[in-house]
Write an enzyme that holds these catalytic residues in place. Structure first.
Site, PDB file in Angstrom:
ATOM      1  CD  GLU A   1     -42.133  14.188 -21.834  1.00 23.18           C
ATOM      2  OE1 GLU A   1     -42.274  14.987 -20.845  1.00 23.18           O
ATOM      3  OE2 GLU A   1     -42.779  13.199 -22.063  1.00 23.18           O
TER       4      GLU A   1
ATOM      5  CD  GLU B   1     -38.170  26.896 -20.996  1.00 21.37           C
ATOM      6  OE1 GLU B   1     -38.373  27.064 -19.915  1.00 21.37           O
ATOM      7  OE2 GLU B   1     -38.347  25.767 -21.545  1.00 21.37           O
TER       8      GLU B   1
ATOM      9  CB  CYS C   1     -33.605  23.274 -17.748  1.00 20.33           C
ATOM     10  SG  CYS C   1     -33.168  23.100 -19.462  1.00 20.33           S
TER      11      CYS C   1
ATOM     12  CB  SER D   1     -38.842   6.784 -26.025  1.00 13.93           C
ATOM     13  OG  SER D   1     -38.184   6.379 -27.379  1.00 13.93           O
TER      14      SER D   1
ATOM     15  CG  ASN E   1     -42.895  20.116 -22.627  1.00 18.29           C
ATOM     16  OD1 ASN E   1     -43.989  20.602 -23.021  1.00 18.29           O
ATOM     17  ND2 ASN E   1     -42.693  18.863 -22.016  1.00 18.29           N
TER      18      ASN E   1
ATOM     19  CE1 TYR F   1     -38.648   9.719 -20.670  1.00 20.49           C
ATOM     20  CE2 TYR F   1     -37.238   8.207 -19.369  1.00 20.49           C
ATOM     21  CZ  TYR F   1     -38.435   8.509 -19.891  1.00 20.49           C
ATOM     22  OH  TYR F   1     -39.454   7.701 -19.584  1.00 20.49           O
TER      23      TYR F   1
ATOM     24  CB  CYS G   1     -36.808  22.781 -22.736  1.00 26.46           C
ATOM     25  SG  CYS G   1     -35.958  21.969 -21.625  1.00 26.46           S
TER      26      CYS G   1
END
Length: 126
Positions: free
Chosen positions: A44, A55, A86, A46, A42, A48, A53
């Protein structure tokens, strides 16, 4: 390919996660029907909503390498409970391999194997 090998690849991939906001590092290892493994972690952001992800990164790496048929994917994170993809990741997996096996692990590397349709029974298709 042994399930344990795929889980190990996912666990190793999680070490490359960029997760400064959640500190929740996830790794995925995707096995193609040709026997190749593509990993993802994953990443990330800032903002969001721009986070991607593990996957999906594994799937996108495989697709951009010319692979579009997958047999299984292992997902790993260092949390006590099992980790599941997810909904967005499930839909991306369904786009390419509705019959894929999803291997969900916990911190102790125990695992459960699911058919995609069991985790995502109402797959969106055109």
């Amino acid at each position: 390919m042994e399930t344990a090998e795929l889980i190990s690849a996912a666990r190793q991939a999680s070490q490359n996660a960029y997760a400064p906001y959640s500190n929740f590092k996830v790794g995925a290892a995707l096995l193609t029907k040709n026997g190749e493994i593509y990993t993802g972690a994953n990443v990330e952001n800032s903002s969001y909503g721009l986070t991607v992800c593990a996957e999906r990164i594994a799937v996108f790496k495989a697709v951009t390498a010319g692979e579009k048929e997958f047999s299984s994917i292992a997902i790993s994170a260092s949390q006590k409970d099992y980790i599941f993809p997810c909904g967005a990741c499930l839909q991306v997996l369904a786009e390419f391999s509705a019959d894929i096996k999803v291997i969900c692990t916990n911190a102790a590397d125990n695992y459960k194997i699911y058919d995609l349709k069991d985790l995502f029974p109402q797959i969106f298709t055109l």
